[in-house]
Design an enzyme around this catalytic site. Structure first.
Site, mmCIF file in Angstrom:
data_model
loop_
_atom_site.group_PDB
_atom_site.id
_atom_site.type_symbol
_atom_site.label_atom_id
_atom_site.label_comp_id
_atom_site.label_asym_id
_atom_site.label_seq_id
_atom_site.Cartn_x
_atom_site.Cartn_y
_atom_site.Cartn_z
ATOM 1 N N GLU A 1 -2.904 -4.053 9.299
ATOM 2 C CA GLU A 1 -1.514 -4.139 8.847
ATOM 3 C C GLU A 1 -1.253 -5.528 8.293
ATOM 4 O O GLU A 1 -1.693 -6.540 8.849
ATOM 5 C CB GLU A 1 -0.568 -3.840 9.999
ATOM 6 N N GLY A 2 -0.557 -5.573 7.179
ATOM 7 C CA GLY A 2 -0.176 -6.833 6.568
ATOM 8 C C GLY A 2 1.324 -6.943 6.440
ATOM 9 O O GLY A 2 2.080 -6.134 6.997
ATOM 10 N N ASP B 1 -4.900 -13.302 -5.974
ATOM 11 C CA ASP B 1 -4.867 -13.389 -4.509
ATOM 12 C C ASP B 1 -6.281 -13.289 -3.944
ATOM 13 O O ASP B 1 -6.532 -12.545 -2.989
ATOM 14 C CB ASP B 1 -3.974 -12.295 -3.931
ATOM 15 N N VAL C 1 -2.712 -0.107 6.489
ATOM 16 C CA VAL C 1 -3.863 0.623 5.960
ATOM 17 C C VAL C 1 -4.403 1.548 7.046
ATOM 18 O O VAL C 1 -4.619 1.131 8.185
ATOM 19 C CB VAL C 1 -4.961 -0.345 5.478
ATOM 20 N N LYS D 1 -3.355 3.116 1.887
ATOM 21 C CA LYS D 1 -2.498 1.935 2.002
ATOM 22 C C LYS D 1 -1.050 2.385 1.835
ATOM 23 O O LYS D 1 -0.643 2.809 0.744
ATOM 24 C CB LYS D 1 -2.879 0.902 0.939
#
Length: 617
Positions: free
Chosen positions: A24-25, A140, A30, A45
């Site tokens: 997890e972000g 990124d 995900v 996602k």
């Protein structure tokens, strides 16, 4: 009601059954999923619900799907399905990569051997080359976004902030897109970007992987970005003397502040990294020393690699000496001595460099040899890795540090300074003044008389000064040395100008411990009478939460027995200190809702997430 099993697990999203949460972000979770009809495992996602409701984040998610959908390359995670821009739930389905992130590999193994890392870098650069030629920059690049499959295939993923070069740059209310520690200077100041911004970020990833430290760090994003813009960082070989000089040179070029000073394209990086392997007598397809073999058995592979390098470095070092490239030879010997500081043949070669000249015709050449050797400080291995038996190197070291006679018109010698190691955490180092060069004299002239040799004495200790925001216990090399406290009597705190931390010359580890903050660790090497200042703010062990906007505003919040009052009165944002927390919402006419949370330091999460059905309108 106590928060329990994730309700998404076991559910069906479109034609995919959700099997397991993978991670997890800040913006998405995900999951491992499975296609119901064909039984293929995939990664799903799913954008967080409150972000899916935002048109801005929908647009960003749409851009990711569009960007990855245009890319079909072995080293880029492929997209299989997409919810669509107007769907109720926002999700992207990609191939499931059976492996570990590069960050997990660094956390597990520490610094990755240069030749293994070069293979990883080649595949990443090939992925970037393909994306850049398709008109897409990633923006990124970081270890968390690099997957290394069990069979050794490297996959670049998460194009969530990618930008199509033929579109205008999109920002979200001026927010910073990307991860500060791996961001290019141009991205940090919001300049127009091209593919070279990804190459800088690739350099930060290689630096992190080969040293175990990020090149630019600080106690907050502002300090990190300032260090990036100013180019304030340590050198690869300062932090890891065993790193390949060729890889350090590639990394250094990637990390140039000005974009025009970096490699022009990712293809040029691929060529440079292949040259790193070629110089070491290896290829990515070497039968026993390769990325796949290292993933299966890192210890055995590293043993084979060291044995190979010891032979290779010695051979190439001798060849460079024969060619007159003394500095190049000593770089190779430096790496070899970092692996084996008692390597007798290398030590003998260094002593032989300072044998008395047979004739005056050799004086100029010996001057260059002596200067290069002095600049390497008698090979940095003696500084960074002191021998268990100092007497074993006494004779060789004495000769290395002897003055050298040179003709008056000798050209200047390029310097190769070996600075003390430092960790890139808002720290500054004050180096001692360099020793004045020996005065050159004409051949055959009488040298100036020398004063009698002083009796040997212990080297002066180095001094460490602290400038901290929070109180902390100060530990050096595993032993508590004192305290830094926010109280009267500042002059008595450890690490102040009046009370410095005195350390013997050599490598040390500083730890700052505060029960309410993450452990701060800095490893460094300090020289005799050298001063070093560490200025930092400890990262608090707390996480900020935002009350879900669907929560009734009259609900009363209590966090670990601290009463915040009604949601409408405190603005809906609060912190959970420590490693765990107990959150209670008392909602009139709705009941009590309790949650046990495990916050991540510095994160921002929504709660409740998902909302209890009893509180939904």
């Amino acid at each position: 009601m106590v928060a329990g099993r994730n309700p998404v697990i076991g559910s069906v999203i479109d034609k995919y059954e959700v099997l397991q949460k993978l991670g997890e972000g800040a913006t998405a979770t995900v999951y491992r999923g499975r296609h119901i009809s064909i039984g293929k495992d995939v990664a799903i996602k799913v954008l967080h619900p409150h972000l899916c409701a935002s048109s801005r984040y929908r647009e960003r998610f749409h851009r990711e799907a569009r960007a990855v959908g245009r890319l079909s390359h072995e080293n880029i995670v492929s997209i299989l399905d997409y919810s669509g821009q107007n769907a109720e739930d926002c999700y992207i389905v990609t191939e499931l990569v059976d492996g570990m992130t590069l960050l997990a590999l660094i956390d597990t193994h520490g610094a990755i051997p240069s030749e293994i890392l070069a293979s990883i870098g080649i595949e990443l650069a090939e992925a970037l080359s393909f994306a850049h030629k398709a008109g897409i920059i990633h923006r990124d690049i970081k270890p968390e976004n690099v997957m290394v499959r069990r069979d050794g295939v490297v996959k670049l993923m998460d194009f969530g902030v990618a930008r199509v070069l033929d579109e205008g740059q999109i920002t979200l209310d001026g927010s910073l897109l990307g991860s500060p520690a791996y961001m290019s200077p141009q991205q940090a100041v919001d300049e127009k970007l091209d593919g070279r911004t990804d190459l800088f970020s690739l350099g930060t990833v290689l630096f992190h992987a080969v040293t175990g430290h990020v090149p630019f760090a600080g106690s907050n994003a502002s300090i990190i970005l300032r260090n990036i813009i100013d180019g304030q960082r340590a050198e690869v070989l300062e932090l890891n003397p065993q790193a390949a000089p060729a890889l350090a040179a590639v990394t250094d070029k990637l990390l140039q502040t000005r974009a025009e000073d970096r490699y022009p394209t990712a293809d040029d990086v691929v060529t440079a990294l292949h040259a790193v392997l070629t110089e070491s007598g290896l290829t990515p397809e070497h039968p026993r020393i390769n990325l796949r073999a290292w993933l299966v058995n890192p210890k055995e592979t590293e043993t084979l690699l060291v044995a190979h390098l010891q032979t290779d470095l010695l051979s190439r070092g001798k060849s460079r000496l024969a060619e007159g490239d003394t500095v190049g030879a000593l770089q190779l010997f430096n790496r070899l001595l970092a692996m084996d500081e008692n390597h007798t043949e290398v030590l003998a070669l260094i002593q032989a460099l300072h044998a008395p000249p047979a004739s005056s015709t050799r004086i100029g050449r010996l001057a260059v040899i002596g200067a290069a050797t002095l600049l390497l400080a008698g090979i940095a291995a003696w500084v960074a890795y002191p021998s268990a038996d100092p007497g074993a190197h006494a004779a060789a070291k004495a000769k290395i540090e002897a003055p050298v006679v040179a003709p008056p018109a000798a050209p200047p010698v390029a310097t190769l300074a070996v600075a003390p190691a430092s960790t890139p955490v808002a720290a500054t180092t004050t180096k001692p003044l360099p020793t004045p060069a020996a005065k050159a004299t004409l051949p055959g002239s009488r040298p100036e008389p020398r004063p009698p040799a002083a009796a040997a004495s212990a080297p002066l200790p180095g001094k460490v000064f602290l400038d901290l925001v929070q109180p902390a216990d100060v530990w050096i090399d595993g032993q508590k040395k004192g305290e830094w406290r926010n109280a009267k009597g500042r002059q008595t705190w450890l690490g102040t100008q009046d009370n410095p931390i005195l350390l013997d010359p050599g490598p040390h580890t500083l730890e700052l411990k505060n029960p309410g903050a993450k452990l701060f660790t800095e490893r460094f090497t300090i020289g005799p009478d050298e001063s070093r200042r560490v200025s930092t703010e400890l990262e608090r062990l707390s996480s900020e939460y935002v009350v879900n906007s669907a929560m009734p505003r009259d609900c009363l919040l209590t966090v670990d027995n601290t009463k915040y009052g009604a949601v409408k009165d405190f603005g809906g944002r609060f912190e959970v200190p420590g490693a765990t927390g107990h959150v209670i919402f008392d909602c009139p006419d709705k009941g009590r809702f309790e949650y046990d949370v495990t916050p991540k330091a510095g994160s921002l999460d929504y709660i409740p997430n998902p909302m209890p059905k009893e509180l939904l309108p």
